[in-house]
Design a protein around this motif. Structure first.
Motif, PDB file in Angstrom:
ATOM      1  N   ALA A 199      19.222  28.189  27.868  1.00 17.08           N
ATOM      2  CA  ALA A 199      19.653  28.404  29.257  1.00 17.08           C
ATOM      3  C   ALA A 199      20.669  27.355  29.669  1.00 17.08           C
ATOM      4  N   SER A 200      20.372  26.097  29.328  1.00 13.87           N
ATOM      5  CA  SER A 200      21.267  24.998  29.675  1.00 13.87           C
ATOM      6  C   SER A 200      22.604  25.114  28.941  1.00 13.87           C
ATOM      7  N   LYS A 201      22.529  25.416  27.639  1.00 13.27           N
ATOM      8  CA  LYS A 201      23.755  25.581  26.853  1.00 13.27           C
ATOM      9  C   LYS A 201      24.588  26.748  27.375  1.00 13.27           C
ATOM     10  N   TYR A 202      23.897  27.848  27.711  1.00 15.56           N
ATOM     11  CA  TYR A 202      24.597  29.036  28.216  1.00 15.56           C
ATOM     12  C   TYR A 202      25.363  28.708  29.495  1.00 15.56           C
ATOM     13  N   LEU A 203      24.682  28.079  30.447  1.00 11.06           N
ATOM     14  CA  LEU A 203      25.316  27.805  31.733  1.00 11.06           C
ATOM     15  C   LEU A 203      26.518  26.884  31.571  1.00 11.06           C
TER      16      LEU A 203
END
Length: 250
Positions: A199-203
């Motif tokens: 989620a963090s990498k995606y954002l």
């Protein structure tokens, strides 16, 4: 009802393969208007030129409504990420590029994202003060008209075994609106799947590629979480409502 195999089982629906066709069969109590709207969404998105399975027919099979589309042999991006963890970042990069491609097209007849979000906030089991804050925040957000998938996650992308092309599935939640709202929903979907690091990498990747401030996407998170909670699974509701409670999300 006899088909080659079951491809997927979802709440209130089952997807079968029958030769070169994929047939999504809905339970008898599934809303007819939602089924027809899903077919209409897919037909409208098909007209944008995006790579999606073509819709072939809407029919009834053994008394149940069904949507038939082309069957695309291949693996989902979710499967590839799981099978090749060393390529996770490469696949995530492709994932974000595909979402940006979706946002690059327009389909003027799709429902408006803001209208849908307003309805969902009103339907959410939230107190009046929270609903007021969410409605007010939603109204303050810029109005855009980009195609938004509404459920953009790696399980809705098939990489064709024939030509390695990516095809985008499941347009039941498609609207036209703000791309950052679509990104906020994808961020939450990573969280709900348990992939917090993803989620963090995606954002981070989405914001870098689109030159969007992370804070702008985060402003959508309580709105999207409230919307998701209406039809979300019971086990997801507590987490979603924790996002809704963070009205000033940081």
């Amino acid at each position: 009802m006899q088909f080659d195999k079951i491809i997927a089982v979802r709440t209130s629906k089952t997807v079968y393969r029958n030769g070169d066709r994929a047939i999504k069969v809905f339970d008898e109590d599934f809303s007819k208007s939602d089924i027809l709207n899903e077919a209409l969404n897919q037909a409208r998105v098909e007209e944008t030129g995006l790579d999606i399975p073509k819709i072939l027919e809407v029919s009834k099979i053994d008394g149940k409504w069904a949507i038939t589309t082309e069957y695309i042999p291949g693996k989902t991006l979710e499967e590839l990420m799981r099978e090749n963890p060393d390529k996770y970042d490469e696949y995530l990069n492709l994932f974000v590029d595909l979402q940006i491609k979706v946002h690059s097209v327009k389909s003027p007849l799709l429902n408006k994202l803001k209208d849908k979000m307003n309805r969902k906030i009103s339907e959410a089991k939230l107190d009046a003060t929270t609903r007021y804050e969410l409605h007010t925040r939603l109204e303050s957000m810029p109005r855009h008209d980009k195609v938004c998938h509404g459920d953009f996650n790696p399980s809705n992308i098939i990489i064709s075994e024939k030509d390695n092309k990516a095809y985008l599935l499941d347009w039941s939640h498609a609207t036209q609106g703000n791309a950052s709202a679509d990104a906020a929903r994808t961020y939450l979907l990573f969280w709900l799947s348990g992939d917090i690091d993803g989620a963090s990498k995606y954002l981070k990747l989405f914001c870098e590629k689109t030159d969007t401030a992370k804070q702008y996407v985060q402003k959508w998170i309580p709105i999207v979480a409230a919307s998701q909670s209406v039809k979300g699974k019971p086990e997801e509701r507590e987490l979603l409502l924790s996002w809704v409670d963070v009205v000033d999300f940081e």
